[in-house]
Design an enzyme around this catalytic site. Structure first.
Site, PDB file in Angstrom:
ATOM      1  N   ARG A  37       0.823  -1.217   0.000  1.00  0.00           N
ATOM      2  CA  ARG A  37       0.000   0.000   0.000  1.00  0.00           C
ATOM      3  C   ARG A  37       0.855   1.265   0.000  1.00  0.00           C
ATOM      4  O   ARG A  37       0.435   2.280  -0.547  1.00  0.00           O
ATOM      5  CB  ARG A  37      -0.928   0.005   1.208  1.00  0.00           C
ATOM      6  CG  ARG A  37      -2.060  -0.976   1.013  1.00  0.00           C
ATOM      7  CD  ARG A  37      -2.996  -0.942   2.177  1.00  0.00           C
ATOM      8  NE  ARG A  37      -4.198  -1.673   1.838  1.00  0.00           N
ATOM      9  CZ  ARG A  37      -5.065  -2.121   2.731  1.00  0.00           C
ATOM     10  NH1 ARG A  37      -4.862  -1.904   4.020  1.00  0.00           N
ATOM     11  NH2 ARG A  37      -6.131  -2.769   2.346  1.00  0.00           N
ATOM     12  N   LYS A 198     -18.657 -15.684   1.326  1.00  0.00           N
ATOM     13  CA  LYS A 198     -20.086 -15.498   1.535  1.00  0.00           C
ATOM     14  C   LYS A 198     -20.837 -14.880   0.370  1.00  0.00           C
ATOM     15  O   LYS A 198     -20.388 -13.898  -0.200  1.00  0.00           O
ATOM     16  CB  LYS A 198     -20.299 -14.573   2.742  1.00  0.00           C
ATOM     17  CG  LYS A 198     -19.818 -15.146   4.042  1.00  0.00           C
ATOM     18  CD  LYS A 198     -20.100 -14.140   5.124  1.00  0.00           C
ATOM     19  CE  LYS A 198     -19.668 -14.660   6.480  1.00  0.00           C
ATOM     20  NZ  LYS A 198     -19.857 -13.619   7.486  1.00  0.00           N
ATOM     21  N   GLY A 351      -9.371  -8.149  -0.905  1.00  0.00           N
ATOM     22  CA  GLY A 351      -8.201  -8.392  -0.072  1.00  0.00           C
ATOM     23  C   GLY A 351      -7.654  -9.808  -0.154  1.00  0.00           C
ATOM     24  O   GLY A 351      -6.468 -10.016  -0.368  1.00  0.00           O
ATOM     25  N   GLY A 374     -13.488  -3.794   0.160  1.00  0.00           N
ATOM     26  CA  GLY A 374     -14.869  -3.313   0.235  1.00  0.00           C
ATOM     27  C   GLY A 374     -15.149  -2.184  -0.748  1.00  0.00           C
ATOM     28  O   GLY A 374     -16.223  -2.130  -1.350  1.00  0.00           O
TER      29      GLY A 374
HETATM   30  P1  ADP Z   1     -12.010 -11.339  -0.874  1.00  0.00           P
HETATM   31  O1  ADP Z   1     -11.327 -10.722   0.321  1.00  0.00           O
HETATM   32  O2  ADP Z   1     -11.055 -11.648  -1.986  1.00  0.00           O
HETATM   33  O3  ADP Z   1     -13.209 -10.540  -1.327  1.00  0.00           O
HETATM   34  P2  ADP Z   1     -13.585 -13.070   0.815  1.00  0.00           P
HETATM   35  O4  ADP Z   1     -13.202 -12.293   2.028  1.00  0.00           O
HETATM   36  O5  ADP Z   1     -14.995 -12.982   0.357  1.00  0.00           O
HETATM   37  O6  ADP Z   1     -12.592 -12.768  -0.405  1.00  0.00           O
HETATM   38  O7  ADP Z   1     -13.340 -14.634   1.078  1.00  0.00           O
HETATM   39  C1  ADP Z   1     -12.076 -15.164   1.339  1.00  0.00           C
HETATM   40  C2  ADP Z   1     -12.213 -16.402   2.193  1.00  0.00           C
HETATM   41  O8  ADP Z   1     -13.049 -17.361   1.589  1.00  0.00           O
HETATM   42  C3  ADP Z   1     -10.879 -17.090   2.386  1.00  0.00           C
HETATM   43  O9  ADP Z   1     -10.503 -17.000   3.740  1.00  0.00           O
HETATM   44  C4  ADP Z   1     -11.133 -18.532   1.961  1.00  0.00           C
HETATM   45  O10 ADP Z   1     -10.545 -19.490   2.824  1.00  0.00           O
HETATM   46  C5  ADP Z   1     -12.639 -18.628   2.036  1.00  0.00           C
HETATM   47  N1  ADP Z   1     -13.154 -19.716   1.197  1.00  0.00           N
HETATM   48  C6  ADP Z   1     -12.970 -19.899  -0.120  1.00  0.00           C
HETATM   49  N2  ADP Z   1     -13.539 -21.051  -0.531  1.00  0.00           N
HETATM   50  C7  ADP Z   1     -14.089 -21.631   0.559  1.00  0.00           C
HETATM   51  C8  ADP Z   1     -14.822 -22.841   0.796  1.00  0.00           C
HETATM   52  N3  ADP Z   1     -15.087 -23.714  -0.193  1.00  0.00           N
HETATM   53  N4  ADP Z   1     -15.219 -23.111   2.056  1.00  0.00           N
HETATM   54  C9  ADP Z   1     -14.954 -22.239   3.051  1.00  0.00           C
HETATM   55  N5  ADP Z   1     -14.288 -21.090   2.902  1.00  0.00           N
HETATM   56  C10 ADP Z   1     -13.844 -20.775   1.673  1.00  0.00           C
HETATM   57 MG    MG Z   2     -11.810 -10.794   2.409  1.00  0.00          MG
END
Ligand code: ADP
Ligand code: MG
Length: 394
Positions: A37, A198, A351, A374
């Site tokens: 960053r 999620k 992230g 976000g």
């Molecule tokens: P980002 O920060 O890229 O937007 P998120 O915060 O939505 O991503 O999600 C990241 C998390 O999702 C990671 O910690 C990863 O372990 C979890 N994840 C990915 N696939 C699965 C799965 N099949 N079951 C449980 N957790 C998962």
């Molecule tokens: Mg995340």
């Protein structure tokens, strides 16, 4: 297209500038563990100094919640910035008040100064107008380069702009251009890849890309929720029970939309989520009992790969499996490799996905990596970001 005035549009010489940066970096024993960053803000800092501005940086670090927390002082960040810039960055223990005013008044053209963590004041996150006015007082101009915090209406991201003219920094400008391009002038076919934990975090982004994209490829924990909503059992897999009816609605929407939604046709499952534990690959209808789906399987990443190959633009948010626990990072790695091989223009945000690709040493294969998590999601949803709205229009 959002068109905002940037630091390239005005004469900077001699101007006293307050610049909001996102130096919310991970620390390790009082040292900066990851300086991504800080490096992202260097072009803007160098541009301002070269053009004779008197530059004062303000950032938050961690969540001190209005308390002066010694471990969250910005000194380690100033030290790292000094090394990167090859020029001493003085750091003071104040953010507002007479000490800051006196110090800024004695600055020369091309000088740089760093203020203390702005979240040591509760008024920052409350976007308190008196605090914003005091924060703005010593300066002629406000520059925002903190895209990662642009979705927050805080005193140092939005409030200050009530008192001094606000301009975009170069990083902010680039983020707006790149992220708008995916929405407004998408290359066709446009393929959106969504993963992560999620559905509930990303409902509006899913909706937006169901309207906008030609393909929507779904993986990660999010895909489990969709598969359970579609009637599969999925054993002990992570999913969101409360989001099942919403997920069914989104599947129904995809059926009447021109966007093709693709869910995993095979999944990597394990009974025990730890490094190098036993696993196998199953079709969704074969999963039951204690099996947990933790990654997309080979059929799925091959399918995703062939769609990627036919695409001309790719946007991607969220890892496709539990990448923190190898080998369940394979689906994410294979899809990144497919993007690397394709001629499509690729943009990623979020992230954890950014961290996953860093870890896999695949981030240099992506055309644009957003610094927002976000903020990037909200931008793609089409929401107004207070930190961007506050900037002067071009
Ligand atoms: P980002 O920060 O890229 O937007 P998120 O915060 O939505 O991503 O999600 C990241 C998390 O999702 C990671 O910690 C990863 O372990 C979890 N994840 C990915 N696939 C699965 C799965 N099949 N079951 C449980 N957790 C998962
Ligand atoms: Mg995340």
């Amino acid at each position: 297209m959002i068109r905002k005035k940037s630091i390239e549009d005005i004469d900077l010489k001699g101007k006293k500038i307050l610049m909001r940066v996102d130096f919310n970096v991970p620390l390790d024993n009082g040292n900066v563990r990851d300086d991504t960053r800080i490096r992202a803000a260097l072009p803007t800092i160098e541009f301002l100094l070269k053009n004779g501005a008197r530059l004062v940086l303000v950032s938050h670090l961690g969540r001190p919640k209005g308390e002066k927390t010694p471990e969250l002082k910005l000194d380690p960040v100033a030290k790292r910035l000094t090394e990167l810039l090859g020029k001493r960055v003085e750091k003071i223990d104040y953010t507002i008040g007479p000490e800051v005013e006196a110090r800024v008044a004695s600055m020369n053209d091309g000088d740089i100064l760093m203020l203390e963590n702005v979240r040591f004041y509760r008024e920052e996150e409350d976007n308190d107008s008196d605090f914003a006015r005091t924060l703005a007082k010593p300066y002629d101009l406000f520059v925002n380069d903190a895209f990662g915090t642009a979705h927050r209406a805080h005193a140092s991201t939005a409030g200050v702009a009530e008192y001094i003219p606000a301009l975009a920094g170069l990083l902010m400008k680039k983020e707006i251009e790149e992220l708008s391009r995916c929405l407004e002038e998408p290359g066709r076919p446009l393929t959106a890849i969504l993963g992560g934990a999620k559905v509930s975090d990303k409902i509006n982004v899913i909706r937006r890309f169901l309207e906008l994209a030609d393909n929507l490829l779904v993986g990660g924990g999010m895909a489990n929720t969709f598969l359970v909503a579609a009637g599969y059992n999925l054993g002990a897999s992570y999913h969101e029970q409360e989001q099942l009816s919403l997920a069914s609605d989104l599947i129904a929407t995809s059926k009447i939309s021109r966007c093709r939604m693709v869910l995993p046709s095979d999944l990597v499952v394990t009974e025990d989520l730890k490094q190098n534990s036993n696993y196998k690959v199953l079709a969704p209808e074969e999963i039951n009992g204690n099996w947990k789906a933790v990654d997309i399987g080979p059929k799925t990443f091959t399918m995703f790969g062939s769609i990627i190959k036919e695409s001309s633009m790719i946007v991607w948010n969220g890892p496709l499996g539990v990448f923190e626990v190898p080998p369940f990072d394979r689906g994410t790695a294979e899809v990144a490799a497919a993007i690397a091989e394709s001629s499509a223009y690729s943009v990623i945000g979020g992230g954890d996905l950014v961290a996953a690709l860093e870890k896999l040493k695949l981030s240099d294969q992506i055309d644009f990596i957003s610094t927002g998590g976000g903020a990037t999601l909200e931008f793609w949803e089409g929401k107004e970001l207070p930190g961007i709205t506050a900037l002067k229009d071009k």
